[in-house]
Design a protein around this motif. Structure first.
Motif, PDB file in Angstrom:
ATOM      1  N   GLY A 259       0.869  -1.144   0.038  1.00 30.35           N
ATOM      2  CA  GLY A 259      -0.039  -0.135  -0.010  1.00 30.35           C
ATOM      3  C   GLY A 259       0.902   1.508  -0.033  1.00 30.35           C
ATOM      4  O   GLY A 259       0.555   2.256  -0.704  1.00 30.35           O
ATOM      5  N   GLY A 260       1.960   1.340   0.639  1.00 24.59           N
ATOM      6  CA  GLY A 260       2.744   2.226   0.821  1.00 24.59           C
ATOM      7  C   GLY A 260       3.228   2.665  -0.584  1.00 24.59           C
ATOM      8  O   GLY A 260       3.747   3.976  -0.752  1.00 24.59           O
ATOM      9  N   THR A 261       3.616   1.680  -1.402  1.00 27.40           N
ATOM     10  CA  THR A 261       4.327   1.956  -2.722  1.00 27.40           C
ATOM     11  C   THR A 261       3.139   2.326  -3.598  1.00 27.40           C
ATOM     12  O   THR A 261       3.627   2.983  -4.768  1.00 27.40           O
ATOM     13  CB  THR A 261       4.772   0.747  -3.249  1.00 27.40           C
ATOM     14  N   LEU A 262       2.009   2.594  -3.222  1.00 29.21           N
ATOM     15  CA  LEU A 262       0.880   2.913  -4.045  1.00 29.21           C
ATOM     16  C   LEU A 262       0.518   4.397  -3.966  1.00 29.21           C
ATOM     17  O   LEU A 262      -0.742   4.728  -4.207  1.00 29.21           O
ATOM     18  CB  LEU A 262      -0.280   1.993  -4.275  1.00 29.21           C
ATOM     19  N   ARG A 271       9.606   6.684  -6.668  1.00 34.40           N
ATOM     20  CA  ARG A 271      10.150   6.070  -5.608  1.00 34.40           C
ATOM     21  C   ARG A 271       9.027   4.459  -5.184  1.00 34.40           C
ATOM     22  O   ARG A 271       9.112   4.254  -4.133  1.00 34.40           O
ATOM     23  CB  ARG A 271      10.176   6.909  -4.341  1.00 34.40           C
ATOM     24  N   SER A 272       8.573   4.406  -6.329  1.00 34.50           N
ATOM     25  CA  SER A 272       7.695   3.089  -6.029  1.00 34.50           C
ATOM     26  C   SER A 272       8.199   2.039  -7.320  1.00 34.50           C
ATOM     27  O   SER A 272       8.400   2.625  -8.484  1.00 34.50           O
ATOM     28  CB  SER A 272       6.262   3.391  -6.518  1.00 34.50           C
ATOM     29  N   PRO A 273       8.025   0.800  -6.986  1.00 27.06           N
ATOM     30  CA  PRO A 273       8.510  -0.200  -8.099  1.00 27.06           C
ATOM     31  C   PRO A 273       7.167  -0.470  -8.904  1.00 27.06           C
ATOM     32  O   PRO A 273       7.312  -0.937 -10.140  1.00 27.06           O
ATOM     33  CB  PRO A 273       8.715  -1.477  -7.200  1.00 27.06           C
ATOM     34  N   PHE A 274       6.267   0.437  -8.685  1.00 26.85           N
ATOM     35  CA  PHE A 274       4.991   0.054  -9.558  1.00 26.85           C
ATOM     36  C   PHE A 274       4.610   1.412 -10.235  1.00 26.85           C
ATOM     37  O   PHE A 274       3.567   1.639 -10.635  1.00 26.85           O
ATOM     38  CB  PHE A 274       3.808  -0.505  -8.780  1.00 26.85           C
ATOM     39  N   ALA A 392      11.553  -0.299  -0.117  1.00 27.16           N
ATOM     40  CA  ALA A 392      10.207   0.067  -0.540  1.00 27.16           C
ATOM     41  C   ALA A 392      10.436   0.629  -1.941  1.00 27.16           C
ATOM     42  O   ALA A 392       9.539   0.912  -2.830  1.00 27.16           O
ATOM     43  CB  ALA A 392       9.487   1.107   0.390  1.00 27.16           C
ATOM     44  N   ILE A 393      11.610   1.185  -2.293  1.00 25.95           N
ATOM     45  CA  ILE A 393      11.881   1.564  -3.790  1.00 25.95           C
ATOM     46  C   ILE A 393      12.043   0.479  -4.874  1.00 25.95           C
ATOM     47  O   ILE A 393      11.507   0.416  -5.828  1.00 25.95           O
ATOM     48  CB  ILE A 393      13.086   2.660  -3.731  1.00 25.95           C
ATOM     49  N   SER A 394      12.856  -0.442  -4.302  1.00 30.07           N
ATOM     50  CA  SER A 394      13.233  -1.477  -5.396  1.00 30.07           C
ATOM     51  C   SER A 394      12.313  -2.714  -5.311  1.00 30.07           C
ATOM     52  O   SER A 394      12.132  -3.565  -6.131  1.00 30.07           O
ATOM     53  CB  SER A 394      14.672  -2.018  -5.492  1.00 30.07           C
ATOM     54  N   GLY A 395      11.645  -2.734  -4.019  1.00 29.37           N
ATOM     55  CA  GLY A 395      10.956  -3.902  -3.639  1.00 29.37           C
ATOM     56  C   GLY A 395      11.801  -5.051  -3.102  1.00 29.37           C
ATOM     57  O   GLY A 395      11.178  -6.131  -2.536  1.00 29.37           O
ATOM     58  N   ASP A 396      12.920  -4.936  -2.987  1.00 33.16           N
ATOM     59  CA  ASP A 396      13.844  -6.188  -2.321  1.00 33.16           C
ATOM     60  C   ASP A 396      13.362  -6.227  -0.739  1.00 33.16           C
ATOM     61  O   ASP A 396      13.400  -5.357  -0.214  1.00 33.16           O
ATOM     62  CB  ASP A 396      15.220  -5.751  -2.579  1.00 33.16           C
TER      63      ASP A 396
END
Length: 460
Positions: A259-262, A271-274, A392-396
């Motif tokens: 949710g934080g990446t959206l 700063r979101s992988p999506f 949270a930027i790359s999703g790793d």
């Protein structure tokens, strides 16, 4: 229910008074100026019990107002912890001064009414504020005693707590926005200590409700005891790839990460992988994720967002497909998208975009049934290193876990000092099962058990 001169219905007289106060400040806007006032009043209690005695008892009532002034695309903000008329006047003057010295921003500005009707919600239970202090103390002591007697290996309780809060808030602006709401909740938590030989473990349990009658001390105590004693004998296991079963409170961490990446600010800043995946399949078809403060089962349910716009149901992911992002008015203007009613704030801060009440649509099966369907996996009890091990930027993602191994659908030996690693993107596309039982957590998230397949576990 009391109607205010702003045309908005407030839940009670106190909310109406706060809304009148906020609207009075907003009406002081002069030509070429926008003014917004956010005002709140709350009371809370926290009781801590330890060793059969009250360790601490704190209770307070607070009130304050935050004021934003926007002029020539410059925003000034000031706040005060008082609703005294002279203090409010000084706060407005300070906000105006701050605006004069602020850097211009073409996207800054207050929210405009968007015509979305608020969904009425009022789970305010007066019994929260009316509960006698003696009863709050008794509940904390009772929970501690229940845990101490739950298992011979329980050697103590680090802390048992009772907490409650009753609050009211109102927001009004010179753009024509006016809204007020109230909320109340209470919760209890406990951290149990268990020892056997040279091993020591802790286990936590909690219960939360909109009112005192919703609290379940048996559930909190049993949960804490079970978690404290079931890891005795835990050891690392050899490295392998396996399934990872996350109960709702653990799964909520992954859901919160997603949710934080959206949110609009992350997307706009890259700063979101999506950020560039709108309309793409980012998860298995069974996953639907919404941010819905109008869902009254959530402990974060609300009528208005931090800018006074009506809260609404925002579908972020539908059957695995990315549907959209969350915006407040500022990020929405920059993105060319209307606000999704997703501004979050307090009296001491300006609004920013954020998730409010994330929820995963349930699938099928109980937690135990999902465990029984796993050939080889780990049922995670705790996660460590979440803040340092997640990008949270790359999703790793690489975090330490403790839990119980699953072999042929049966819980086996406890395990610790192991690490699971993957990426958020791979995990979402590798979900094997979504449970049918949603647990509503204290932060407002509603989540079922999630089973992720083919995760790398590093051990011995």
């Amino acid at each position: 229910m009391t109607a205010t001169d702003a045309g908005t219905v407030a839940p009670d007289d106190e909310c109406a008074d706060l809304l009148d106060l906020a609207a009075g400040v907003a009406r002081q806007a002069v030509g070429g100026e926008q003014v917004e006032a956010f005002v709140g009043r709350s009371s809370y209690t926290t009781v801590k019990a330890h060793g059969g005695e009250v360790e601490s008892f704190s209770s307070a009532t607070t009130a304050g107002m935050g004021i934003r002034v926007v002029r020539d695309h410059r925003q000034g903000f000031a706040w005060a912890g008082s609703l005294d008329p002279d203090v409010v006047a000084e706060t407005l003057a300070e906000a105006r001064d701050n605006a004069a010295f602020a850097q211009p921003d073409e996207w800054v500005g207050l929210a405009d009414p968007d015509g979305v009707a608020p969904v009425p919600f009022d789970a305010f239970d007066p019994a929260v504020a009316a509960l006698a202090p003696e009863r709050k103390v008794a509940l904390a002591l009772e929970l501690e005693a229940m845990v101490r007697g739950g298992d011979p290996r329980i050697t103590g309780v680090r802390v048992a707590t009772f907490s409650d809060s009753s609050s009211r808030a109102a927001v009004a602006s010179s753009t024509g926005i006016a809204g007020a709401s109230r909320s109340a909740w209470c919760s209890m938590g406990v951290l149990a200590l268990a020892a056997e030989g040279d091993e020591t473990y802790t286990g936590s349990g909690s219960t939360v409700g909109f009112g005192p009658d919703d609290l379940d001390l048996d559930e909190a105590a049993t949960d804490a005891v079970t978690r404290a004693v079931r890891l005795f004998g835990a050891r690392p296991v050899s490295s392998r790839r396996l399934s990872v079963v996350l109960e709702p409170r653990m799964a909520a961490a992954v859901v919160g990460l997603l949710g934080g990446t959206l949110t609009g600010d992350r997307v706009l800043k890259g700063r979101s992988p999506f950020a560039d995946r709108l309309g793409d399949t980012i998860a298995v078809p069974g996953l639907t994720l919404v941010d819905d403060p109008t869902d009254h089962r959530s402990f974060a349910a609300e009528t208005f967002d931090g800018e006074g716009l009506a809260c609404r149901r925002n579908v972020l992911v539908a059957d695995g497909v990315l549907q959209g992002f969350l915006y407040d008015s500022a990020t929405g203007r920059r993105a060319g998208h209307p606000s999704t009613g997703s501004a979050v704030r307090g009296v001491t801060s300006t609004p920013s975009v954020g998730c409010q009440a994330l929820a995963v649509t349930p699938g099928a099966g109980t937690h135990d049934e999902l465990v029984g369907a796993v050939d080889l996996g780990v049922e995670v009890q705790s996660i460590t290193g979440w803040h340092s091990g997640v990008n949270a930027i790359s999703g790793d993602l690489s975090v330490g876990v403790e839990g119980v191994m699953i072999r042929d659908g049966q819980r086996a030996e406890p395990v610790r000092e192991v690490t699971i690693a993957s990426t958020l993107q791979k995990m979402l596309l590798g979900i094997d099962a979504i449970g049918g039982e949603v647990e509503w957590l204290p932060g407002g998230t509603g989540c079922p058990t999630l089973v992720f397949g083919d995760i790398s576990l590093s051990g011995t």
